[in-house]
Write a protein that holds these residues in place. Structure first.
Motif, PDB file in Angstrom:
ATOM      1  N   SER A 164      55.525  -4.247  65.148  1.00  0.00           N
ATOM      2  CA  SER A 164      55.514  -5.430  66.014  1.00  0.00           C
ATOM      3  C   SER A 164      55.247  -6.700  65.209  1.00  0.00           C
ATOM      4  O   SER A 164      55.524  -7.801  65.660  1.00  0.00           O
ATOM      5  CB  SER A 164      54.406  -5.275  67.064  1.00  0.00           C
ATOM      6  OG  SER A 164      53.152  -5.255  66.405  1.00  0.00           O
ATOM      7  N   GLY A 165      54.685  -6.529  64.007  1.00  0.00           N
ATOM      8  CA  GLY A 165      54.284  -7.707  63.235  1.00  0.00           C
ATOM      9  C   GLY A 165      52.950  -8.264  63.716  1.00  0.00           C
ATOM     10  O   GLY A 165      52.459  -9.258  63.214  1.00  0.00           O
ATOM     11  N   LYS A 166      52.351  -7.610  64.713  1.00  0.00           N
ATOM     12  CA  LYS A 166      51.059  -8.085  65.237  1.00  0.00           C
ATOM     13  C   LYS A 166      49.933  -7.301  64.584  1.00  0.00           C
ATOM     14  O   LYS A 166      50.111  -6.160  64.173  1.00  0.00           O
ATOM     15  CB  LYS A 166      51.006  -7.873  66.755  1.00  0.00           C
ATOM     16  CG  LYS A 166      51.981  -8.747  67.534  1.00  0.00           C
ATOM     17  CD  LYS A 166      51.727  -8.601  69.025  1.00  0.00           C
ATOM     18  CE  LYS A 166      52.584  -9.557  69.844  1.00  0.00           C
ATOM     19  NZ  LYS A 166      54.007  -9.175  69.861  1.00  0.00           N
ATOM     20  N   THR A 293      60.668  15.158  52.026  1.00  0.00           N
ATOM     21  CA  THR A 293      59.238  14.800  52.022  1.00  0.00           C
ATOM     22  C   THR A 293      59.060  13.464  52.737  1.00  0.00           C
ATOM     23  O   THR A 293      59.886  12.555  52.594  1.00  0.00           O
ATOM     24  CB  THR A 293      58.716  14.670  50.555  1.00  0.00           C
ATOM     25  OG1 THR A 293      59.017  15.885  49.872  1.00  0.00           O
ATOM     26  CG2 THR A 293      57.227  14.408  50.524  1.00  0.00           C
ATOM     27  N   ALA A 294      57.987  13.361  53.514  1.00  0.00           N
ATOM     28  CA  ALA A 294      57.763  12.138  54.302  1.00  0.00           C
ATOM     29  C   ALA A 294      57.354  10.975  53.404  1.00  0.00           C
ATOM     30  O   ALA A 294      56.637  11.165  52.421  1.00  0.00           O
ATOM     31  CB  ALA A 294      56.673  12.395  55.328  1.00  0.00           C
ATOM     32  N   LEU A 295      57.829   9.781  53.776  1.00  0.00           N
ATOM     33  CA  LEU A 295      57.328   8.545  53.157  1.00  0.00           C
ATOM     34  C   LEU A 295      56.682   7.734  54.275  1.00  0.00           C
ATOM     35  O   LEU A 295      57.353   7.076  55.068  1.00  0.00           O
ATOM     36  CB  LEU A 295      58.469   7.761  52.483  1.00  0.00           C
ATOM     37  CG  LEU A 295      58.097   6.391  51.892  1.00  0.00           C
ATOM     38  CD1 LEU A 295      56.876   6.484  50.972  1.00  0.00           C
ATOM     39  CD2 LEU A 295      59.271   5.786  51.120  1.00  0.00           C
ATOM     40  N   ASN A 296      55.360   7.848  54.375  1.00  0.00           N
ATOM     41  CA  ASN A 296      54.600   7.082  55.366  1.00  0.00           C
ATOM     42  C   ASN A 296      54.363   5.684  54.820  1.00  0.00           C
ATOM     43  O   ASN A 296      54.161   5.511  53.619  1.00  0.00           O
ATOM     44  CB  ASN A 296      53.252   7.756  55.633  1.00  0.00           C
ATOM     45  CG  ASN A 296      53.422   9.222  55.991  1.00  0.00           C
ATOM     46  OD1 ASN A 296      53.962   9.548  57.042  1.00  0.00           O
ATOM     47  ND2 ASN A 296      52.997  10.109  55.102  1.00  0.00           N
ATOM     48  N   VAL A 297      54.386   4.710  55.707  1.00  0.00           N
ATOM     49  CA  VAL A 297      54.209   3.329  55.245  1.00  0.00           C
ATOM     50  C   VAL A 297      53.094   2.654  56.043  1.00  0.00           C
ATOM     51  O   VAL A 297      53.028   2.784  57.268  1.00  0.00           O
ATOM     52  CB  VAL A 297      55.537   2.536  55.402  1.00  0.00           C
ATOM     53  CG1 VAL A 297      55.333   1.074  55.049  1.00  0.00           C
ATOM     54  CG2 VAL A 297      56.606   3.131  54.497  1.00  0.00           C
ATOM     55  N   ILE A 298      52.213   1.966  55.321  1.00  0.00           N
ATOM     56  CA  ILE A 298      51.179   1.151  55.967  1.00  0.00           C
ATOM     57  C   ILE A 298      51.612  -0.300  55.805  1.00  0.00           C
ATOM     58  O   ILE A 298      51.580  -0.849  54.690  1.00  0.00           O
ATOM     59  CB  ILE A 298      49.787   1.381  55.326  1.00  0.00           C
ATOM     60  CG1 ILE A 298      49.431   2.883  55.375  1.00  0.00           C
ATOM     61  CG2 ILE A 298      48.727   0.542  56.023  1.00  0.00           C
ATOM     62  CD1 ILE A 298      48.165   3.249  54.591  1.00  0.00           C
ATOM     63  N   VAL A 299      52.064  -0.893  56.898  1.00  0.00           N
ATOM     64  CA  VAL A 299      52.540  -2.280  56.848  1.00  0.00           C
ATOM     65  C   VAL A 299      51.335  -3.211  56.951  1.00  0.00           C
ATOM     66  O   VAL A 299      50.591  -3.170  57.930  1.00  0.00           O
ATOM     67  CB  VAL A 299      53.535  -2.552  58.003  1.00  0.00           C
ATOM     68  CG1 VAL A 299      53.932  -4.027  58.032  1.00  0.00           C
ATOM     69  CG2 VAL A 299      54.772  -1.678  57.861  1.00  0.00           C
ATOM     70  N   LEU A 300      51.135  -4.025  55.913  1.00  0.00           N
ATOM     71  CA  LEU A 300      50.031  -4.988  55.918  1.00  0.00           C
ATOM     72  C   LEU A 300      50.618  -6.351  56.273  1.00  0.00           C
ATOM     73  O   LEU A 300      51.210  -7.033  55.422  1.00  0.00           O
ATOM     74  CB  LEU A 300      49.369  -5.025  54.537  1.00  0.00           C
ATOM     75  CG  LEU A 300      48.650  -3.727  54.122  1.00  0.00           C
ATOM     76  CD1 LEU A 300      48.240  -3.770  52.666  1.00  0.00           C
ATOM     77  CD2 LEU A 300      47.438  -3.473  55.002  1.00  0.00           C
ATOM     78  N   ASN A 301      50.498  -6.716  57.553  1.00  0.00           N
ATOM     79  CA  ASN A 301      51.168  -7.934  58.018  1.00  0.00           C
ATOM     80  C   ASN A 301      50.621  -9.210  57.383  1.00  0.00           C
ATOM     81  O   ASN A 301      51.368 -10.146  57.136  1.00  0.00           O
ATOM     82  CB  ASN A 301      51.062  -8.018  59.550  1.00  0.00           C
ATOM     83  CG  ASN A 301      51.952  -6.997  60.218  1.00  0.00           C
ATOM     84  OD1 ASN A 301      53.092  -6.800  59.807  1.00  0.00           O
ATOM     85  ND2 ASN A 301      51.437  -6.317  61.238  1.00  0.00           N
ATOM     86  N   ASN A 302      49.323  -9.234  57.145  1.00  0.00           N
ATOM     87  CA  ASN A 302      48.726 -10.412  56.499  1.00  0.00           C
ATOM     88  C   ASN A 302      48.395 -10.060  55.059  1.00  0.00           C
ATOM     89  O   ASN A 302      47.253  -9.770  54.722  1.00  0.00           O
ATOM     90  CB  ASN A 302      47.442 -10.835  57.226  1.00  0.00           C
ATOM     91  CG  ASN A 302      47.745 -11.272  58.643  1.00  0.00           C
ATOM     92  OD1 ASN A 302      48.699 -12.014  58.858  1.00  0.00           O
ATOM     93  ND2 ASN A 302      46.971 -10.790  59.593  1.00  0.00           N
ATOM     94  N   SER A 303      49.418 -10.028  54.232  1.00  0.00           N
ATOM     95  CA  SER A 303      49.171  -9.622  52.851  1.00  0.00           C
ATOM     96  C   SER A 303      50.126 -10.328  51.916  1.00  0.00           C
ATOM     97  O   SER A 303      51.141 -10.878  52.325  1.00  0.00           O
ATOM     98  CB  SER A 303      49.350  -8.108  52.700  1.00  0.00           C
ATOM     99  OG  SER A 303      50.719  -7.763  52.827  1.00  0.00           O
ATOM    100  N   LYS A 304      49.748 -10.295  50.656  1.00  0.00           N
ATOM    101  CA  LYS A 304      50.601 -10.896  49.633  1.00  0.00           C
ATOM    102  C   LYS A 304      50.437 -10.089  48.355  1.00  0.00           C
ATOM    103  O   LYS A 304      49.332  -9.699  47.978  1.00  0.00           O
ATOM    104  CB  LYS A 304      50.161 -12.346  49.390  1.00  0.00           C
ATOM    105  CG  LYS A 304      51.019 -13.123  48.410  1.00  0.00           C
ATOM    106  CD  LYS A 304      52.187 -13.816  49.098  1.00  0.00           C
ATOM    107  CE  LYS A 304      52.903 -14.780  48.160  1.00  0.00           C
ATOM    108  NZ  LYS A 304      53.974 -14.213  47.386  1.00  0.00           N
TER     109      LYS A 304
END
Length: 547
Positions: A164-166, A293-304
């Motif tokens: 969601s980007g939230k 094999t799974a590639l899980n992703v942790i999206v860090l919306n406020n990151s650089k």
């Protein structure tokens, strides 16, 4: 040895967590194997040291990053020990990495977290949000980035409805992974997302509000693999026997993952520095091994994601009004002795663990680290001075890169200083002596420079394999008996090129940068840094008002 010595020093000074075990593993002798090959080799070293017990460990694996040809002041002692302009005493890249990842182990199942030594990931998450590495397979952090950033990184193809980007972070899985794709490939693969006003993605770049509806892709940084995957990879490494090609831990592991992965990438060698016959075969085997094999992703919306691996990035992040400088509160003067009487120190300059004597001046956008600068020294704009002692009257030009090393030849300590333009390409090489006019030293053809220095164009001019003739392997720098003398000689070389006036290097033993690193004397370089450190501490003691 340089790494082990510096680690021991930091542990002695209680600058690192004492409960962890620290190891330095060197690639096996022979051809370069890339950071993917190094990852496999580290798994083997861990098994050799600990037997089956290694599979119960939480491991942080930091790749050293090769020769650091694009940031040569980090070549001798390692990128992970690059000094940063804050902290008292100054922090190095390793300290900051460990501080950034400090919360990870308590939310992590046994496995391997892979990172590089020249990048930083800064992020903010909600109070109740935690980054957890506990899923089987691979788990990677993802950062919203401009499309141009995506062309030089890995890009995740995610299901747009799953993010969601939230909020600070979101968990999702990756359909497939693209390695340094062009913009058209990103679009065709469905990797491009639009960041709307609600998506809180403003921190992914220096964007004004009017740009908020811009497009972005999610790029890679660090990744984790659980022990079942690590064990499979170790088995694979043992089966191949000897690896004789460069494998990329990002490109060659991650492109095999996710339901949308195809074998196409195994034959694409456009991003490869040196193509070996074994590469395609090894990639195909890795693909067969990791497929599904799974590639899980942790999206860090406020990151650089920040990279500090080149002279330009180093100068930009430490001296300009960069976001990184603001976020880490980087200082213009960090743990240094700097007299108020010093002629001028531009606010945008950066001085790290150095002694600046009264009367010297440092121009805007320049970085001075681990150096002693005399009273009649003027440093121009956007220059880098590292590990040097300058005690003569001299104007160092703008865009100058100067780095000094202690070396040991036949048991004797000597000194040598490399000098270039910060824009010179030390990775560039030609194959024939007849082509060396194509190489540039401070904007001038290397052939012209050699004439000015009285250096003959012969096969012996270059060290190493004679198929890679470049600034890295050119034997042009004089060996001297003192540190200040070596700086003086190298600056005279530079001066002769800038004014097109002869300065003959007769009577000197000349070494290339490649050879300097072979002969480097780690103890002596660290001794020089310690002398500066002690002198700064002493100066501070004197300045303290008596109670």
């Amino acid at each position: 040895r340089a790494y082990r010595r510096q680690l021991a020093e930091k542990l002695r000074g209680r600058e690192l967590p004492l409960g962890a075990r620290y190891h330095v593993f060197v690639d096996p002798p022979g051809p370069k194997i890339g950071n993917g090959g190094s990852t496999l080799h580290v798994l083997r070293c861990l098994e050799d040291l600990y037997g089956d017990k290694w599979t119960s460990f939480i491991v942080l694996l930091i790749h050293s990053g090769g020769y650091s040809q694009r940031l040569p002041n980090a070549s001798a002692l390692g990128k992970i020990f690059t000094a940063l302009p804050f902290g008292d005493p100054v922090y190095q890249m390793l300290d900051l990495k460990l501080a950034m990842y400090i919360d990870f182990p308590s939310h992590m199942k046994p496995g391997i977290l892979v990172t590089c030594s020249d990048d930083l990931e800064l992020y903010s998450t909600g109070l109740t949000e935690t980054i957890t590495f506990d899923k089987p397979g691979f788990t990677a952090l993802a950062h919203p980035s401009d499309l141009t950033v995506g062309t030089t990184h890995g890009v995740f193809v995610l299901d747009p409805s799953s993010i969601s980007g939230k909020g600070g972070l979101e968990y999702t899985s990756c359909h497939h992974f693209l390695h340094k794709p062009d913009v058209e490939t990103m679009r065709q693969s469905g990797a491009v997302c639009v960041r709307g006003n609600s998506s809180q993605l403003s921190s992914s770049g220096d964007h004004s509000d009017s740009e908020m509806d811009s497009e972005c892709v999610y790029t890679d940084s660090i990744f984790y693999m659980d022990h079942s995957v690590a064990k499979q990879l170790l088995m694979f490494y043992k089966q191949i026997g000897t690896l004789s090609c460069e494998i990329d831990a990002y490109g060659d592991f991650l492109q095999a993952l996710g339901p949308g992965a195809t074998q196409d990438y195994t034959k694409n060698t456009s991003n490869v520095t040196k193509e070996e016959s074994q590469l395609v075969e090894v990639r195909e085997k890795l693909y067969s091994l990791l497929k599904g094999t799974a590639l899980n992703v942790i999206v860090l919306n406020n990151s650089k994601f920040y990279h500090i691996g080149t002279t330009q990035e180093y100068l930009f992040h430490f001296t300009s009004d960069s976001k990184l400088k603001f976020e880490l509160d980087l200082l213009p003067v960090a743990f240094s002795s700097f007299s108020e009487k010093a002629e001028s120190l531009d606010q945008s300059a950066s001085v790290i663990q150095s002694i600046l004597e009264p009367g010297c001046s440092v121009g805007p956008g320049s970085v001075i680290e681990y150096s002693r600068i005399g009273p009649e020294v003027s440093v121009g704009k956007k220059s880098i001075i590292s590990g040097s002692h300058i005690n003569v009257k001299v104007d160092i030009p703008s865009n100058c890169f100067l780095s000094s090393l202690s070396i040991k030849i036949n048991g004797q300590v000597k000194y040598i200083s490399m000098v270039f333009s910060v824009e010179d390409d030390l990775k560039r090489s030609v194959k024939l002596l007849s082509e060396i006019h194509l190489l540039q030293f401070f904007g001038v053809s290397l052939l012209e420079c050699l004439e000015l220095w009285g250096v003959k164009v012969l096969d012996q001019l270059f060290s190493g394999e004679n198929t890679r003739l470049g600034l890295w392997t050119a034997r042009i720098f004089p060996v001297c008996s003192t540190l200040s003398e070596s700086v003086r000689m190298s600056l005279k070389m530079l001066n002769s090129v800038r004014h097109m006036s002869a300065f003959k290097l007769h009577g000197f033993k000349l070494l290339s940068v490649e050879e300097m690193l072979t002969y480097k004397d780690v103890e002596d370089m660290l001794k020089f840094r310690k002398q500066i450190y002690d002198e700064i501490c002493l100066q501070r003691q004197k300045e303290k008002p008596d109670m």
